[in-house]
Design an enzyme around this catalytic site. Structure first.
Site, PDB file in Angstrom:
ATOM      1  CE  LYS A 111      -4.439  -1.744   1.311  1.00 29.01           C
ATOM      2  NZ  LYS A 111      -5.564  -1.899   2.197  1.00 29.01           N
ATOM      3  CE  LYS A 190      -6.158  -8.382  -1.815  1.00 26.98           C
ATOM      4  NZ  LYS A 190      -7.495  -8.393  -1.518  1.00 26.98           N
ATOM      5  CE  LYS A 193     -13.175  -4.003   0.186  1.00 27.96           C
ATOM      6  NZ  LYS A 193     -13.729  -4.194   1.514  1.00 27.96           N
TER       7      LYS A 193
HETATM    8  P1  ATP Z   1      -8.790  -3.201   0.326  1.00 32.93           P
HETATM    9  O1  ATP Z   1      -8.323  -3.113  -1.092  1.00 32.93           O
HETATM   10  O2  ATP Z   1      -9.370  -1.895   0.837  1.00 32.93           O
HETATM   11  O3  ATP Z   1      -7.805  -3.835   1.265  1.00 32.93           O
HETATM   12  P2  ATP Z   1     -10.090  -5.709  -0.111  1.00 32.93           P
HETATM   13  O4  ATP Z   1     -10.792  -5.782  -1.402  1.00 32.93           O
HETATM   14  O5  ATP Z   1      -8.742  -6.336  -0.001  1.00 32.93           O
HETATM   15  O6  ATP Z   1     -10.058  -4.178   0.292  1.00 32.93           O
HETATM   16  P3  ATP Z   1     -10.750  -6.385   2.593  1.00 32.93           P
HETATM   17  O7  ATP Z   1     -11.843  -5.651   3.283  1.00 32.93           O
HETATM   18  O8  ATP Z   1      -9.343  -5.986   2.862  1.00 32.93           O
HETATM   19  O9  ATP Z   1     -11.030  -6.313   1.022  1.00 32.93           O
HETATM   20  O10 ATP Z   1     -10.893  -7.945   2.856  1.00 32.93           O
HETATM   21  C1  ATP Z   1     -12.053  -8.516   3.475  1.00 32.93           C
HETATM   22  C2  ATP Z   1     -11.963 -10.018   3.421  1.00 32.93           C
HETATM   23  O11 ATP Z   1     -12.067 -10.452   2.059  1.00 32.93           O
HETATM   24  C3  ATP Z   1     -10.650 -10.608   3.961  1.00 32.93           C
HETATM   25  O12 ATP Z   1     -10.947 -11.811   4.635  1.00 32.93           O
HETATM   26  C4  ATP Z   1      -9.855 -10.898   2.737  1.00 32.93           C
HETATM   27  O13 ATP Z   1      -8.969 -11.971   2.937  1.00 32.93           O
HETATM   28  C5  ATP Z   1     -10.960 -11.290   1.735  1.00 32.93           C
HETATM   29  N1  ATP Z   1     -10.536 -10.950   0.382  1.00 32.93           N
HETATM   30  C6  ATP Z   1     -10.343  -9.721  -0.139  1.00 32.93           C
HETATM   31  N2  ATP Z   1      -9.937  -9.791  -1.410  1.00 32.93           N
HETATM   32  C7  ATP Z   1      -9.841 -11.113  -1.700  1.00 32.93           C
HETATM   33  C8  ATP Z   1      -9.455 -11.854  -2.860  1.00 32.93           C
HETATM   34  N3  ATP Z   1      -9.123 -11.248  -3.977  1.00 32.93           N
HETATM   35  N4  ATP Z   1      -9.453 -13.205  -2.782  1.00 32.93           N
HETATM   36  C9  ATP Z   1      -9.816 -13.841  -1.648  1.00 32.93           C
HETATM   37  N5  ATP Z   1     -10.204 -13.217  -0.529  1.00 32.93           N
HETATM   38  C10 ATP Z   1     -10.215 -11.870  -0.537  1.00 32.93           C
HETATM   39 MG    MG Z   2      -7.497  -5.903   1.789  1.00 34.33          MG
END
Ligand code: ATP
Ligand code: MG
Length: 321
Positions: A111, A190, A193
Site C-alpha cells: 500500500k 488479487k 477494492k
Molecule cells: P482493500 O483493497 O481496501 O484492502 P479488499 O478488497 O482487499 O479491500 P478487505 O476488506 O481488505 O477487502 O478484505 C475482506 C476479506 O475479504 C478478507 O478476509 C480478505 O482476505 C478477503 N478478500 C479480499 N480480497 C480477496 C481476494 N481477492 N481473494 C480472496 N479473498 C479476498
Molecule cells: Mg485488503
C-alpha cells in the site's frame, strides 16, 4: 463450538473476492459455530476520506452479509466503530508490538508503494486487526490468503501479551478456503477494492457487464483455440461454475471459434443466475437501511458485552484498573 470472527472493510462495495474469500466461508462456518462478523469502518478510514461514501459502503457491506442469509439470531453482525473498546485495546497492543514486524508487513509495503496518502493508520492496520480478533476471544478467523500474514502478526502480538502479563488472550487460527485461493481481479492481480479491478456482484447488470468486459485477455482471434488456464475470465468462471459448466466452457476454449467476448458473456450470465437471490435481497435491504441499522444495533450490544469483559481483564493485567 468455536468462535469465528472475520471482517470486511467498508473501503468500497463488497466484491466477488470478498464474497468467495470471506462471506460465504464465514457463513458456512457460522452454521456449526458462533460467529462475530463485522464491518471494518475504522480500517476503511485509512483510505476513505468522505463521510457519505463511508456510510454508504458500511451499509452495503452489512447488506452483503445479510443478503447471503446470515442468521443474526445466533451470530453477531456489528460495525467496528460501535465498539470503541477496540481502539483502546489497540493502544495497549501498540505498546508491545515490535516496530520491524509492522515495517515488514507485505500489505503495508504494497500500500505504501501504491498510495499517495501513506498515513500511520496504514502502518498500524495489523495492530487494530489484532485487537479486533482477540477482543472477542475468537478461535478461528476465516480470511483470504492475502490476510494470512496479518493473522500471524495477531498471533505474535497475543502470544507476546500472554507471555508478558500472564494468560489473557485466546490465540486464534486462520482458516482459508478455496484451496487458499486468492480471487483474481479483472487485471489478473488479487481482486481488491483499492485496485479498482473488482467485479461487484451487487451492481446493476449494466455496470457488472462493464466490469466483466474489462477483464484483461490476450489478443488471440475468435477462431484460434485457446488455453483456458491462461485466461482470467476462465479463472474467475472456475470459482463459481458447477463441474459440468466448467468442463463445457473448457471445451469451447479448446475447440476454437469461441472468442473472449463470448466467454465474458457466459461469465456474466453465470453470475446473474448464481447470485440472483442475494442480489435481490441486497437491493431490498439498501432500499430500507433502517432494517440494516437495526441489525447492526442488535449485534453491537452483543459485541459490547464480550468486549467489556475482556478489556476489564486486560486493564487489570496491565495495572490500569
Ligand atoms: P482493500 O483493497 O481496501 O484492502 P479488499 O478488497 O482487499 O479491500 P478487505 O476488506 O481488505 O477487502 O478484505 C475482506 C476479506 O475479504 C478478507 O478476509 C480478505 O482476505 C478477503 N478478500 C479480499 N480480497 C480477496 C481476494 N481477492 N481473494 C480472496 N479473498 C479476498
Ligand atoms: Mg485488503
Amino acid at each position: 463450538m468455536s468462535r469465528i470472527l472475520t471482517g470486511i472493510q467498508s473501503s468500497g462495495s463488497p466484491h466477488l473476492g470478498n464474497v468467495l474469500g470471506a462471506i460465504l466461508p464465514a457463513i458456512e462456518l457460522s452454521k456449526q459455530n458462533e460467529s462475530f462478523l463485522f464491518i471494518a469502518d475504522l480500517h476503511a478510514l485509512t483510505t476513505v476520506k468522505n463521510k457519505n461514501i463511508l456510510k454508504e459502503n458500511t451499509l452495503a457491506t452489512a447488506a452483503a452479509w445479510l443478503a447471503f442469509d446470515l442468521d443474526t439470531t445466533k451470530n453477531t453482525l456489528y460495525r467496528q466503530s460501535d465498539i470503541p473498546q477496540v481502539t483502546e485495546l489497540m493502544w495497549y497492543l501498540n505498546c508491545i508490538t515490535p516496530y520491524p514486524m509492522l515495517a515488514n508487513a507485505h500489505s503495508f509495503k504494497d500500500k505504501s508503494n501504491r498510495l499517495s496518502d501513506v498515513n500511520a493508520g496504514l502502518f498500524t492496520y495489523p495492530v487494530l486487526m489484532a485487537a479486533d480478533i482477540i477482543l472477542y476471544n475468537a478461535d478461528i478467523v476465516p480470511v483470504g490468503k492475502d490476510q494470512l500474514q496479518h493473522l500471524e502478526i495477531t498471533r505474535d502480538i497475543a502470544t507476546r501479551f500472554n507471555f508478558l502479563f500472564g494468560d489473557t488472550f485466546v490465540i486464534p487460527n486462520a482458516k482459508t478456503d478455496q484451496n487458499n485461493m486468492i480471487i483474481p481481479g479483472t487485471d489478473g492481480q488479487k481482486m481488491s477494492k483499492s485496485y479498482d479491478n473488482y467485479i461487484n456482484i451487487f451492481e446493476s447488470e449494466k455496470i457488472l457487464k462493464k466490469q466483466i468486459m474489462n477483464i484483461v485477455t490476450d489478443s488471440k482471434s475468435l477462431n484460434e483455440p485457446k488455453d483456458p488456464d491462461k485466461c482470467n475470465v476462465f479463472q474467475i468462471y472456475k470459482l463459481i461454475g458447477t463441474q459440468n459448466q466448467i468442463q463445457d466452457l473448457e471445451k469451447k476454449y479448446q475447440n476454437g471459434g469461441f472468442g473472449y467476448g463470448h466467454a465474458k458473456k457466459e461469465l456474466l450470465d453465470l453470475i446473474m443466475q448464481k447470485f440472483e437471490k442475494p442480489r435481490s435481497n441486497f437491493y431490498k435491504l439498501m432500499k430500507d437501511p433502517l432494517i440494516i441499522e437495526k441489525e447492526l444495533l442488535k449485534g453491537s450490544k452483543r459485541a459490547q458485552f464480550v468486549a467489556d469483559t475482556v478489556l476489564k481483564k486486560v486493564k487489570d493485567k496491565l495495572g490500569l484498573s
